[in-house]
Motif scaffolding. Sequence first.
Motif, PDB file in Angstrom:
ATOM      1  N   GLU A  11      27.381  22.611 -51.054  1.00 35.75           N
ATOM      2  CA  GLU A  11      28.791  22.368 -51.385  1.00 35.75           C
ATOM      3  C   GLU A  11      29.007  21.248 -52.406  1.00 35.75           C
ATOM      4  OE1 GLU A  11      32.936  21.178 -49.168  1.00 35.75           O
ATOM      5  OE2 GLU A  11      31.405  22.231 -48.031  1.00 35.75           O
ATOM      6  N   PRO A  12      28.406  20.055 -52.251  1.00 31.30           N
ATOM      7  CA  PRO A  12      28.644  18.994 -53.256  1.00 31.30           C
ATOM      8  C   PRO A  12      28.168  19.389 -54.654  1.00 31.30           C
ATOM      9  CG  PRO A  12      27.600  18.076 -51.297  1.00 31.30           C
ATOM     10  CD  PRO A  12      27.593  19.563 -51.143  1.00 31.30           C
ATOM     11  N   THR A  13      27.063  20.122 -54.714  1.00 27.10           N
ATOM     12  CA  THR A  13      26.543  20.548 -56.011  1.00 27.10           C
ATOM     13  C   THR A  13      27.504  21.513 -56.691  1.00 27.10           C
ATOM     14  OG1 THR A  13      24.283  20.275 -55.223  1.00 27.10           O
ATOM     15  CG2 THR A  13      24.587  21.635 -57.166  1.00 27.10           C
ATOM     16  N   LEU A  14      27.986  22.481 -55.943  1.00 24.98           N
ATOM     17  CA  LEU A  14      28.893  23.471 -56.527  1.00 24.98           C
ATOM     18  C   LEU A  14      30.250  22.861 -56.862  1.00 24.98           C
ATOM     19  CD1 LEU A  14      28.011  26.542 -54.308  1.00 24.98           C
ATOM     20  CD2 LEU A  14      27.263  26.054 -56.641  1.00 24.98           C
ATOM     21  N   THR A  15      30.710  21.934 -56.050  1.00 24.08           N
ATOM     22  CA  THR A  15      31.979  21.258 -56.330  1.00 24.08           C
ATOM     23  C   THR A  15      31.886  20.447 -57.612  1.00 24.08           C
ATOM     24  OG1 THR A  15      32.431  21.139 -53.969  1.00 24.08           O
ATOM     25  CG2 THR A  15      33.712  19.684 -55.403  1.00 24.08           C
ATOM     26  N   ALA A  16      30.781  19.734 -57.782  1.00 20.57           N
ATOM     27  CA  ALA A  16      30.586  18.942 -59.002  1.00 20.57           C
ATOM     28  C   ALA A  16      30.462  19.845 -60.224  1.00 20.57           C
ATOM     29  CB  ALA A  16      29.343  18.073 -58.866  1.00 20.57           C
TER      30      ALA A  16
ATOM     31  N   PRO B 150      23.468  30.175 -36.704  1.00 22.92           N
ATOM     32  CA  PRO B 150      24.684  29.700 -37.372  1.00 22.92           C
ATOM     33  C   PRO B 150      24.622  28.223 -37.773  1.00 22.92           C
ATOM     34  CG  PRO B 150      25.214  30.781 -35.291  1.00 22.92           C
ATOM     35  CD  PRO B 150      23.740  30.705 -35.378  1.00 22.92           C
ATOM     36  N   ALA B 151      23.913  27.409 -36.989  1.00 20.01           N
ATOM     37  CA  ALA B 151      23.822  25.977 -37.317  1.00 20.01           C
ATOM     38  C   ALA B 151      23.062  25.764 -38.629  1.00 20.01           C
ATOM     39  CB  ALA B 151      23.155  25.216 -36.177  1.00 20.01           C
ATOM     40  N   LEU B 152      21.956  26.485 -38.806  1.00 20.51           N
ATOM     41  CA  LEU B 152      21.183  26.370 -40.045  1.00 20.51           C
ATOM     42  C   LEU B 152      21.984  26.904 -41.225  1.00 20.51           C
ATOM     43  CD1 LEU B 152      18.614  25.650 -41.542  1.00 20.51           C
ATOM     44  CD2 LEU B 152      17.683  27.874 -40.883  1.00 20.51           C
ATOM     45  N   ALA B 153      22.702  27.997 -41.025  1.00 18.45           N
ATOM     46  CA  ALA B 153      23.534  28.556 -42.094  1.00 18.45           C
ATOM     47  C   ALA B 153      24.603  27.557 -42.512  1.00 18.45           C
ATOM     48  CB  ALA B 153      24.171  29.863 -41.640  1.00 18.45           C
ATOM     49  N   ALA B 154      25.216  26.890 -41.542  1.00 17.70           N
ATOM     50  CA  ALA B 154      26.228  25.879 -41.869  1.00 17.70           C
ATOM     51  C   ALA B 154      25.611  24.701 -42.612  1.00 17.70           C
ATOM     52  CB  ALA B 154      26.914  25.398 -40.595  1.00 17.70           C
ATOM     53  N   ALA B 155      24.408  24.308 -42.204  1.00 20.39           N
ATOM     54  CA  ALA B 155      23.727  23.193 -42.883  1.00 20.39           C
ATOM     55  C   ALA B 155      23.397  23.558 -44.326  1.00 20.39           C
ATOM     56  CB  ALA B 155      22.464  22.809 -42.125  1.00 20.39           C
ATOM     57  N   LEU B 156      22.967  24.798 -44.554  1.00 15.98           N
ATOM     58  CA  LEU B 156      22.681  25.235 -45.924  1.00 15.98           C
ATOM     59  C   LEU B 156      23.936  25.220 -46.783  1.00 15.98           C
ATOM     60  CD1 LEU B 156      20.187  28.167 -45.291  1.00 15.98           C
ATOM     61  CD2 LEU B 156      19.684  25.940 -46.301  1.00 15.98           C
TER      62      LEU B 156
ATOM     63  N   GLU C 294      17.331  17.180 -62.036  1.00 13.82           N
ATOM     64  CA  GLU C 294      17.686  17.355 -60.625  1.00 13.82           C
ATOM     65  C   GLU C 294      18.958  18.188 -60.472  1.00 13.82           C
ATOM     66  OE1 GLU C 294      17.984  13.459 -58.943  1.00 13.82           O
ATOM     67  OE2 GLU C 294      15.944  13.548 -58.167  1.00 13.82           O
ATOM     68  N   THR C 295      19.939  17.902 -61.294  1.00 14.70           N
ATOM     69  CA  THR C 295      21.192  18.659 -61.243  1.00 14.70           C
ATOM     70  C   THR C 295      20.952  20.123 -61.591  1.00 14.70           C
ATOM     71  OG1 THR C 295      22.437  16.684 -61.820  1.00 14.70           O
ATOM     72  CG2 THR C 295      23.536  18.797 -62.162  1.00 14.70           C
ATOM     73  N   ALA C 296      20.158  20.361 -62.616  1.00 15.44           N
ATOM     74  CA  ALA C 296      19.847  21.740 -62.997  1.00 15.44           C
ATOM     75  C   ALA C 296      19.124  22.465 -61.865  1.00 15.44           C
ATOM     76  CB  ALA C 296      19.005  21.758 -64.269  1.00 15.44           C
ATOM     77  N   GLY C 297      18.215  21.769 -61.209  1.00 14.84           N
ATOM     78  CA  GLY C 297      17.506  22.376 -60.087  1.00 14.84           C
ATOM     79  C   GLY C 297      18.431  22.683 -58.925  1.00 14.84           C
ATOM     80  N   ARG C 298      19.335  21.756 -58.637  1.00 13.56           N
ATOM     81  CA  ARG C 298      20.301  22.004 -57.550  1.00 13.56           C
ATOM     82  C   ARG C 298      21.196  23.195 -57.877  1.00 13.56           C
ATOM     83  NH1 ARG C 298      21.391  16.257 -57.693  1.00 13.56           N
ATOM     84  NH2 ARG C 298      19.978  15.271 -56.237  1.00 13.56           N
ATOM     85  N   LEU C 299      21.667  23.259 -59.119  1.00 13.06           N
ATOM     86  CA  LEU C 299      22.529  24.372 -59.519  1.00 13.06           C
ATOM     87  C   LEU C 299      21.775  25.698 -59.471  1.00 13.06           C
ATOM     88  CD1 LEU C 299      24.503  22.774 -62.489  1.00 13.06           C
ATOM     89  CD2 LEU C 299      25.405  23.489 -60.273  1.00 13.06           C
ATOM     90  N   ARG C 300      20.518  25.654 -59.818  1.00 21.66           N
ATOM     91  CA  ARG C 300      19.718  26.877 -59.791  1.00 21.66           C
ATOM     92  C   ARG C 300      19.425  27.317 -58.358  1.00 21.66           C
ATOM     93  NH1 ARG C 300      13.979  27.662 -62.908  1.00 21.66           N
ATOM     94  NH2 ARG C 300      13.859  29.894 -62.595  1.00 21.66           N
ATOM     95  N   ALA C 301      19.232  26.359 -57.459  1.00 20.29           N
ATOM     96  CA  ALA C 301      18.885  26.688 -56.073  1.00 20.29           C
ATOM     97  C   ALA C 301      20.107  27.069 -55.233  1.00 20.29           C
ATOM     98  CB  ALA C 301      18.177  25.506 -55.431  1.00 20.29           C
ATOM     99  N   ALA C 302      21.282  26.614 -55.604  1.00 21.30           N
ATOM    100  CA  ALA C 302      22.480  26.812 -54.780  1.00 21.30           C
ATOM    101  C   ALA C 302      22.756  28.274 -54.445  1.00 21.30           C
ATOM    102  CB  ALA C 302      23.691  26.169 -55.447  1.00 21.30           C
ATOM    103  N   PRO C 303      22.733  29.211 -55.393  1.00 21.32           N
ATOM    104  CA  PRO C 303      23.012  30.612 -55.026  1.00 21.32           C
ATOM    105  C   PRO C 303      21.996  31.173 -54.027  1.00 21.32           C
ATOM    106  CG  PRO C 303      23.106  30.346 -57.408  1.00 21.32           C
ATOM    107  CD  PRO C 303      22.595  29.062 -56.847  1.00 21.32           C
ATOM    108  N   TYR C 304      20.732  30.775 -54.167  1.00 22.18           N
ATOM    109  CA  TYR C 304      19.711  31.257 -53.240  1.00 22.18           C
ATOM    110  C   TYR C 304      19.933  30.691 -51.835  1.00 22.18           C
ATOM    111  CZ  TYR C 304      17.421  32.799 -57.490  1.00 22.18           C
ATOM    112  OH  TYR C 304      17.155  33.412 -58.678  1.00 22.18           O
ATOM    113  N   LEU C 305      20.324  29.424 -51.760  1.00 20.40           N
ATOM    114  CA  LEU C 305      20.592  28.822 -50.459  1.00 20.40           C
ATOM    115  C   LEU C 305      21.807  29.481 -49.792  1.00 20.40           C
ATOM    116  CD1 LEU C 305      19.930  25.069 -51.250  1.00 20.40           C
ATOM    117  CD2 LEU C 305      18.499  26.612 -49.909  1.00 20.40           C
ATOM    118  N   LEU C 306      22.822  29.778 -50.579  1.00 18.28           N
ATOM    119  CA  LEU C 306      23.986  30.471 -50.023  1.00 18.28           C
ATOM    120  C   LEU C 306      23.632  31.878 -49.556  1.00 18.28           C
ATOM    121  CD1 LEU C 306      26.766  29.306 -52.508  1.00 18.28           C
ATOM    122  CD2 LEU C 306      26.418  28.578 -50.136  1.00 18.28           C
ATOM    123  N   GLN C 307      22.767  32.553 -50.302  1.00 15.57           N
ATOM    124  CA  GLN C 307      22.321  33.882 -49.901  1.00 15.57           C
ATOM    125  C   GLN C 307      21.536  33.797 -48.588  1.00 15.57           C
ATOM    126  OE1 GLN C 307      19.721  35.770 -52.720  1.00 15.57           O
ATOM    127  NE2 GLN C 307      19.728  37.721 -51.627  1.00 15.57           N
TER     128      GLN C 307
END
Length: 91
Positions: free
Chosen positions: A76-81, A65-71, A42-55
């Motif tokens: 954020e918690p995944t990247l912080t960890a 803007p609301a959806l962008a903020a939600a993404l 799960e962690t690996a999947g979150r880390l892999r998906a994070a750059p795409y979600l930010l893009q």
Amino acid sequence: MSTLTHPSMSFARPRRRRAASLKQVLRQQLATWGGRVWAALETAGRLRAAPYLLQEARLIEASDPALAAALRQTTEPTLTAARATTPTRAH
């Protein structure tokens, strides 16, 4: 005569209890290991998906803007960890 020449059934019964106990211990260990593997996947999947979600957040910022903020909040918690567990280089 000793118990070695005439074994009684009292010696066989604890083995059965130990085998059942061993099965329980193995099941528990497998469940623990399985949970750890699942969490790592799960962690690996979150880390892999994070750059795409930010893009995606950057791409839809102007239109929603609301959806962008939600993404961004989702990633954020995944990247912080990940930053907290990544070792730093010694220079």
